[in-house]
Design a protein around this motif. Structure first.
Motif: not given
Length: 435
Positions: A120-127, A137-142
């Motif tokens: 799945h895409h990183a957007t699965l962690l949207r919540d 302050k938030v960073y995420i790997t996509d």
């Protein structure tokens, strides 16, 4: 050949999916005469369901444009901090004209979320992202769909994944708090271990959620498949080349459509029941339930291809050789030694009903990280939560996130020797640059 057949089927079904969508609207639009025919609602609902079962699902967007911080709505802008061939490091930058709130946000901890590269895409962690933005302050790997990466970009191995994580940690800085969800718990632990072994500053904290640190414990159906089939079986049965209609034509991948088939096969009755309930909700006009179904499956059905090298490396290292827990894993010739981590606090989180990573698999990290003082090691079991429940949904927001927020906040003032060295080095580099 299987990938090519799938693409041919997708191309064949595409016009029928659009026709079903248009026909569904024809039977429910208030100005259409067909809306007033007998069984119109059922016909419309059936056509809508047909559309959703046959359509192609594109990568969703995060769509996080604002967040409430201490009662004040602040704007959020999605920025690309680092662009790599197989991954983008995204930053969710918060903006406000409220000076006291701006000062407050600047003093909040920084988190780096390592999203899974497992279908799945990183957007699965949207919540997950939305909750963390309230206090961090938030960073995420996509991670990039491998079929979209040109073949001349070269292969992508598990060792490369570890190197990416290290680069992202260095970019954000030693005061970062790393959160790994599911699959990346293993390469993240390796990345931080190697940094500690080399004398580099390591993150303030690392949170590991529902990951296969030791897949031998409480093995699930996913674990059993990986452990009971040979490495050659996976290479010959699930690896295919990307068709010519994508930028990554010729690249060897584990296709997303095969992964999706596996996801559905794990709980076919649940998905069948969910789609039937969706049909009934459409007939009844239950818009809230309809929207919830669409939101979930828009994310669940959007899958990506994984690089074959990375997937096969993971099968061998994590699920067959158990190289991390056996102390035999080498990354680019350097032995992975979790016991060398001394200044980073550790939190592991597991769901009681997790059918992806069984009980004790993530908690095993504590037995490996013997250099971390016991007073800086924590574990949390989430009662009644499945795999997705530990990072998304009500249990995540009401039970897990408060624990994580408290853990991160507690360890912001504890600066170990390696962190102090990192701060001093950063100060010297800044002074030199200024001069």
């Amino acid at each position: 050949m299987l990938y090519q057949l799938y693409e041919a089927q997708r191309a064949l079904l595409s016009p029928f999916a659009e026709f079903a969508s248009a026909s569904s609207k024809l039977y429910n639009h208030p100005l259409s005469p067909f809306t007033h025919t007998p069984m119109a609602h059922r016909v419309s609902a059936g056509l809508d369901l047909m559309h959703r079962l046959s359509k192609e699902y594109e990568k969703p967007e995060f769509n996080i444009t604002s967040v409430n911080v201490a009662g004040i709505d602040v704007a959020v802008q999605e920025q690309v901090a680092i662009q790599k061939p197989f991954c983008r490091l995204l930053r969710f930058k918060r903006f406000t004209d409220n000076l006291p709130m701006l000062t407050r946000m600047k003093d909040q901890p920084t988190v780096l979320i390592i999203a899974p590269l497992s279908g799945h895409h990183a957007t699965l962690l949207r919540d997950t992202v939305r909750s963390l933005l309230q206090d961090h302050k938030v960073y995420i790997t996509d991670w990039t769909d491998a079929r979209m990466v040109p073949a001349d970009a070269g292969p992508f191995h598990l060792d490369d994944y570890v190197a990416y994580v290290q680069e992202f940690i260095r970019h954000v800085g030693p005061e970062v708090n790393v959160i790994s969800v599911c699959q990346p718990t293993v390469p993240v632990l390796a990345a931080i271990s190697l940094m500690a072994s080399s004398g580099e500053p390591t993150p303030r904290t690392m949170t590991m959620m529902g990951g296969p640190i030791d897949a031998r414990r409480s093995p699930t159906a996913v674990n059993n498949l990986a452990m009971n089939k040979s490495h050659e079986w996976f290479e010959h049965n699930v690896i295919y080349r990307v068709p010519v209609n994508y930028p990554g034509a010729g690249r060897r991948v584990y296709p997303g459509f095969l992964q999706h088939t596996g996801f559905v096969a794990m709980n076919p009755d649940r998905h069948l029941s969910s789609h039937y309930d969706y049909f009934l909700d459409l007939v009844r006009g239950d818009d809230e339930s309809v929207d919830a179904h669409r939101t979930f499956y828009d994310e669940y059905n959007a899958v990506l291809d994984m690089p074959a090298e990375y997937y096969l490396d993971t099968i061998k290292v994590v699920f067959q050789d158990f190289a991390l827990v056996n102390g035999t894993w080498e990354v680019n010739g350097q032995l992975v030694r979790p016991q060398d981590i001394t200044t980073t606090a550790l939190l592991t989180i597991e769901g009681e009903l997790d059918d992806i990573s069984g009980a004790g698999q993530t908690k095993a990290a504590h037995e490996l990280c013997t250099g971390i003082p016991k007073q800086r090691q924590f574990h949390y079991d989430v009662e009644g939560a499945g795999h997705y429940g530990i990072f998304s949904g009500r249990r995540w927001r009401e039970a897990v996130y408060p624990q994580m927020r408290k853990f991160i906040a507690t360890h912001q003032d504890a600066v170990g020797p390696s962190t102090r060295k990192g701060k001093a080095a950063a100060a010297r580099r800044k002074a030199t640059a200024g001069a």
